[in-house]
Design a protein around this motif. Structure first.
Motif, PDB file in Angstrom:
ATOM      1  N   LYS A 154       0.957  -1.170   0.141  1.00  0.00           N
ATOM      2  CA  LYS A 154      -0.119   0.067   0.011  1.00  0.00           C
ATOM      3  C   LYS A 154       0.950   1.111   0.029  1.00  0.00           C
ATOM      4  O   LYS A 154       1.707   1.327   1.080  1.00  0.00           O
ATOM      5  N   LEU A 155       0.726   2.048  -1.181  1.00  0.00           N
ATOM      6  CA  LEU A 155       1.456   3.404  -1.208  1.00  0.00           C
ATOM      7  C   LEU A 155       0.538   4.783  -1.292  1.00  0.00           C
ATOM      8  O   LEU A 155      -0.341   4.475  -2.176  1.00  0.00           O
ATOM      9  N   ASP A 156       0.626   5.534  -0.473  1.00  0.00           N
ATOM     10  CA  ASP A 156      -0.250   6.604  -0.469  1.00  0.00           C
ATOM     11  C   ASP A 156       0.600   8.050  -0.784  1.00  0.00           C
ATOM     12  O   ASP A 156       1.286   8.231   0.202  1.00  0.00           O
ATOM     13  N   LYS A 214      -2.451  -1.568  -3.618  1.00  0.00           N
ATOM     14  CA  LYS A 214      -3.142  -0.105  -3.555  1.00  0.00           C
ATOM     15  C   LYS A 214      -2.253   1.122  -3.634  1.00  0.00           C
ATOM     16  O   LYS A 214      -1.244   1.149  -2.941  1.00  0.00           O
ATOM     17  N   LEU A 215      -2.658   1.893  -4.479  1.00  0.00           N
ATOM     18  CA  LEU A 215      -1.897   3.021  -5.024  1.00  0.00           C
ATOM     19  C   LEU A 215      -2.868   4.170  -4.931  1.00  0.00           C
ATOM     20  O   LEU A 215      -4.094   4.211  -5.783  1.00  0.00           O
ATOM     21  N   ASN A 216      -2.492   5.351  -4.007  1.00  0.00           N
ATOM     22  CA  ASN A 216      -3.499   6.403  -3.952  1.00  0.00           C
ATOM     23  C   ASN A 216      -2.778   7.658  -4.464  1.00  0.00           C
ATOM     24  O   ASN A 216      -1.459   7.886  -3.933  1.00  0.00           O
ATOM     25  N   LEU A 217      -3.013   8.238  -5.796  1.00  0.00           N
ATOM     26  CA  LEU A 217      -2.508   9.356  -6.297  1.00  0.00           C
ATOM     27  C   LEU A 217      -3.634  10.524  -6.316  1.00  0.00           C
ATOM     28  O   LEU A 217      -3.284  11.389  -6.985  1.00  0.00           O
ATOM     29  N   SER A 218      -4.569  10.459  -5.395  1.00  0.00           N
ATOM     30  CA  SER A 218      -5.546  11.470  -5.642  1.00  0.00           C
ATOM     31  C   SER A 218      -5.178  12.915  -4.981  1.00  0.00           C
ATOM     32  O   SER A 218      -4.136  12.944  -4.285  1.00  0.00           O
ATOM     33  N   LEU A 269      -7.079   1.767  -7.281  1.00  0.00           N
ATOM     34  CA  LEU A 269      -6.173   2.965  -7.843  1.00  0.00           C
ATOM     35  C   LEU A 269      -7.078   4.013  -7.634  1.00  0.00           C
ATOM     36  O   LEU A 269      -8.309   4.117  -8.384  1.00  0.00           O
ATOM     37  N   ASP A 270      -6.565   5.097  -7.130  1.00  0.00           N
ATOM     38  CA  ASP A 270      -7.251   6.157  -6.945  1.00  0.00           C
ATOM     39  C   ASP A 270      -6.602   7.386  -7.673  1.00  0.00           C
ATOM     40  O   ASP A 270      -5.638   7.585  -7.123  1.00  0.00           O
ATOM     41  N   LEU A 271      -7.100   7.804  -8.796  1.00  0.00           N
ATOM     42  CA  LEU A 271      -6.740   9.167  -9.596  1.00  0.00           C
ATOM     43  C   LEU A 271      -7.553  10.395  -9.329  1.00  0.00           C
ATOM     44  O   LEU A 271      -7.479  11.117 -10.240  1.00  0.00           O
ATOM     45  N   SER A 272      -8.472  10.270  -8.504  1.00  0.00           N
ATOM     46  CA  SER A 272      -9.608  11.274  -8.229  1.00  0.00           C
ATOM     47  C   SER A 272      -9.052  12.624  -7.948  1.00  0.00           C
ATOM     48  O   SER A 272      -7.697  12.714  -7.316  1.00  0.00           O
TER      49      SER A 272
END
Length: 352
Positions: free
Chosen positions: A156-158, A186-190, A211-214
């Motif tokens: 997991k990387l935030d 899990k990758l969060n780039l939001s 994947l969060d690109l929001s």
């Protein structure tokens, strides 16, 4: 008895050397340390070194730098949280391969969120056994190749709430930046400033399912961006998307959030049709995706908006012309009155 004496001495040392810290002791004799308001005196925790401490949580302490050797001899640490400080620099070697091998072999969670970190240099996290890395709410502008070198266990990387962009002038999300963390799930780039993502950026992440690109500035996402992944949860809401293509992946059951983008209805209808066909096999739906937040703007609506803007400009110009005309008329009337006054009073010389 020996363990009890060790804990008693550690507790005394804690209060004597490190005011503002609390030692929690568990049934199995393991301990955690919670500190705040250390006022950048990171050295104060060093006398607390113990094989029994599994968690170190130091927040709101104005720490500006993580030095090499800061956590030496805390060999049982599972979690380090330095959230809510003002860290700007991670000294090379603080989380090196040697540090993880000899000093932090069991570390699983590293939380550096809510700090002032701007750059992740090469090999800053080398050979880590960490499962979760939180770098959210920093000031990250640059991530160098190899920043996550050999982090083979990371899941997991935030990286949310940073300043990561993808401008052509300074692309801080280079191709292959995640190639060293193939275990990532899990990758969060939001909440960054991403305008585009290159094809193949996530291709070496075979286990990536969330994947969060929001909340970025993306306008196009083609299927090539997701090739090699098994995306199940995809958040691309609150961007500026006009083109979106989802890969042909019948072995997953994805959830996709498309809300608050700039899709034209014709384009979105074509996209939805392609997604439907990708999951339609032999007369039945296989793992039909859950898509929500569907909205678009009709082409005629866009034309009407543009026409409305043109009308506003025209009315503004017309108003300006009206005001100019009235002003010119007033000046002319004043001049005529002046000339009549001169003629009646025979002041030709003064009028000339």
């Amino acid at each position: 008895m020996k363990t009890l004496l060790l804990l008693t001495s550690l507790l005394k040392l804690l209060h004597q050397v490190t005011p503002g810290c609390i030692l929690h002791t568990y049934i199995d004799s393991r301990s955690s340390i919670d500190c705040d308001n250390l006022f950048d005196n990171f050295e104060n925790i060093k006398p607390l070194k113990s094989e029994l401490v599994v968690t170190v949580n130091i927040t709101q302490s104005n720490i500006t730098k993580i030095s090499s050797g800061s956590f030496d001899d805390f060999r049982q640490l599972r979690k380090i949280s330095l959230s809510g400080n003002v860290i700007e620099e991670i000294e090379f070697g603080a989380f090196s391969a040697e540090t993880f091998r000899t000093q932090l072999p069991f570390l699983r969670i590293l939380d550096l969120s809510e700090n002032n970190i701007e750059t992740l240099p090469k090999e800053i996290f080398n050979h880590s056994s960490t499962l979760e890395l939180n770098l959210s709410s920093n000031a990250l502008k640059q991530i160098e190749h190899g920043a996550f070198l050999n982090m083979h266990g990371l899941k997991k990387l935030d990286l949310s709430y940073n300043l990561i962009s993808s401008d052509d002038e300074e692309n801080v999300l280079p191709l292959g930046i995640f190639q060293d963390i193939s275990t990532l799930e899990k990758l969060n780039l939001s909440h960054n400033s991403l305008k585009s993502i290159k094809i193949g950026t996530f291709s070496l992440l075979p286990y990536l399912f969330h994947l969060d690109l929001s909340h970025n500035e993306l306008t196009h996402l083609t299927s090539g961006v997701f090739v090699g992944t098994v995306i199940q949860d995809l958040f691309i809401n609150d961007n500026k998307l006009v083109v979106f293509e989802f890969p042909n992946a019948r072995n997953v059951h994805p959830t996709i959030n498309l809300a608050n983008n700039d899709f034209e209805c014709d384009s979105l209808a074509m996209t939805m049709s392609k997604i439907h066909n990708a999951f339609f096999t032999r007369g039945e739906i296989i793992n039909e995706p859950n898509i929500f937040g569907i909205s678009c703007r009709d082409n005629n609506e866009i034309d009407e908006d543009e026409e409305e803007e043109d009308n506003k400009d025209f009315l503004y110009d017309l108003a300006m012309m009206k005001y100019l005309s009235i002003g010119t008329l007033c000046v002319s009337l004043i001049l005529m009155c002046y000339l009549v006054f001169c003629q009646k009073n025979n002041h030709d010389d003064e009028c000339n």
